[in-house]
Design an enzyme around this catalytic site. Structure first.
Site, PDB file in Angstrom:
ATOM      1  N   CYS A 179      73.068  56.140  61.709  1.00  0.00           N
ATOM      2  CA  CYS A 179      72.255  55.849  62.892  1.00  0.00           C
ATOM      3  C   CYS A 179      72.948  54.946  63.908  1.00  0.00           C
ATOM      4  CB  CYS A 179      70.937  55.221  62.466  1.00  0.00           C
ATOM      5  SG  CYS A 179      70.038  56.212  61.264  1.00  0.00           S
ATOM      6  N   GLU A 197      64.620  43.278  63.159  1.00  0.00           N
ATOM      7  CA  GLU A 197      65.199  43.287  64.505  1.00  0.00           C
ATOM      8  C   GLU A 197      64.473  42.312  65.423  1.00  0.00           C
ATOM      9  OE1 GLU A 197      66.668  46.397  67.971  1.00  0.00           O
ATOM     10  OE2 GLU A 197      65.185  47.077  66.503  1.00  0.00           O
ATOM     11  N   HIS A 226      63.488  59.539  66.051  1.00  0.00           N
ATOM     12  CA  HIS A 226      64.782  59.020  65.593  1.00  0.00           C
ATOM     13  C   HIS A 226      65.759  60.177  65.485  1.00  0.00           C
ATOM     14  CE1 HIS A 226      67.849  56.705  63.910  1.00  0.00           C
ATOM     15  NE2 HIS A 226      67.156  55.948  63.069  1.00  0.00           N
ATOM     16  N   LYS A 232      62.799  55.317  70.754  1.00  0.00           N
ATOM     17  CA  LYS A 232      62.377  56.153  69.629  1.00  0.00           C
ATOM     18  C   LYS A 232      60.867  56.374  69.619  1.00  0.00           C
ATOM     19  CE  LYS A 232      66.321  54.970  66.676  1.00  0.00           C
ATOM     20  NZ  LYS A 232      66.994  54.028  67.594  1.00  0.00           N
ATOM     21  N   PHE A 248      72.095  52.500  57.664  1.00  0.00           N
ATOM     22  CA  PHE A 248      72.019  52.174  56.250  1.00  0.00           C
ATOM     23  C   PHE A 248      73.259  51.405  55.811  1.00  0.00           C
ATOM     24  CE2 PHE A 248      69.067  55.951  55.032  1.00  0.00           C
ATOM     25  CZ  PHE A 248      67.982  55.225  55.490  1.00  0.00           C
ATOM     26  N   HIS A 271      66.778  49.093  68.522  1.00  0.00           N
ATOM     27  CA  HIS A 271      66.890  50.176  67.548  1.00  0.00           C
ATOM     28  C   HIS A 271      65.483  50.717  67.281  1.00  0.00           C
ATOM     29  CE1 HIS A 271      68.801  52.565  64.506  1.00  0.00           C
ATOM     30  NE2 HIS A 271      68.059  52.053  63.536  1.00  0.00           N
TER      31      HIS A 271
END
Length: 293
Positions: free
Chosen positions: A53, A195, A220, A215, A279, A184
């Site tokens: 991502c 975040e 996403h 998003k 991740f 994000h």
């Protein structure tokens, strides 16, 4: 890559002879960059950075380094990811998918929405762009990356904060000069909390920050996400319109940030941060500046 795996698997179950060499050739992750280079007859560097991502920001940052070091005058950088059963099933098994819609930073957020997309940016040495009369949307000042390795899938607020501060330090920008953060913002409880905490720490009392999560509107797009969001940041700087965070209904008292709820806002933005996290704690933050005359 995942779509290719699924196609090969489906054909193999029917009859392994149906799996063509051309299909197998599409499997390696470098095939996307190679296809673009071949289509436009580009030479020199062709590389894919499979950073999940955060891939878009990583590729833009690497392209920026190549231009800064003098190895290139122009680079095409971005990200692409298509919808796949692997992604859809995987995130559902993690209970990370929202039952209705994505509502980042909302108190009642329940998860993300899996989608697909692609975006590429043309990065160019300023003198080279001016010489050919190119339209300049924004300037890249620098980026910051961190690999906190906190957890395979759970985010770390400290790792996110480290990536943001490294990006600012690399760009010679003070946190008080930031006007806008493209978050994000996946809409999952854990990601938005981590975040949001990192952003609040970075703000340190600078209440003028605007934060929005694309998003909420686009879902996403995985490896394409931060490339799309980088393009949106450039347009935000150029057009002076901040995209909203839609589906926002109930403020989260733990995250008192201005997330530009539900409606776009006209404002002059001089400095923007583009956040992307993947991740394994692979974080990347890009710093963009309003194009100078």
């Amino acid at each position: 890559e995942s779509q290719t795996i699924e196609a090969i698997d489906s054909l193999w179950l029917q009859d392994e002879s149906l799996v063509s060499p051309d299909l197998i050739a599409n499997y390696p992750c470098y095939s996307i960059a190679h296809a673009i280079s071949a289509r436009f007859e580009l030479s020199n560097i062709s590389l894919t950075i499979p950073m999940a991502c955060a891939a878009g920001n990583y590729s833009i940052g690497y392209a920026y380094d190549l231009i800064q070091s003098g190895e290139a005058d122009v680079m095409i950088a971005g990200g692409a990811d298509g919808l796949s059963r692997i992604a859809f099933t995987g995130f559902n098994r993690m209970f990370a998918v929202a039952p209705d819609c994505c509502r980042p930073f909302d108190k009642n957020r329940k998860g993300m929405i899996v989608s697909e997309g692609a975006a590429t940016l043309v990065l160019e040495r300023r003198s080279h762009a001016l010489a050919r009369g190119a339209k300049i949307y924004a300037e890249i000042l620098g980026y910051g990356i961190s690999c906190d390795a906190f957890h395979a899938v759970a985010p770390s607020s400290d790792g996110i904060f480290r990536a943001m501060t490294k990006a600012l330090n690399a760009s010679g920008i003070d946190s008080g000069e930031v006007d806008y953060i493209s978050a994000h913002g996946t809409g999952t409880p854990a990601n938005d909390r981590a975040e949001g905490q990192a952003i609040l720490k970075l703000m340190d009392g600078n209440a003028h920050y605007c934060v929005s999560a694309l998003k909420s509107m686009l879902g996403h797009t995985m490896g394409a996400a931060s490339a799309i969001e980088a393009a949106a940041c450039a347009l935000t700087l150029k057009e002076r319109v901040i995209p909203p965070t839609i589906n926002y209904e109930t403020p989260d008292p733990e995250l008192p940030i201005d997330c530009v709820p539900n409606k776009a806002r006209r404002a002059r933005i001089k400095i923007a941060l583009n956040n992307s996290f993947a991740f394994g704690g692979n974080n990347s933050v890009l710093v963009l500046k309003e194009a100078s005359d």
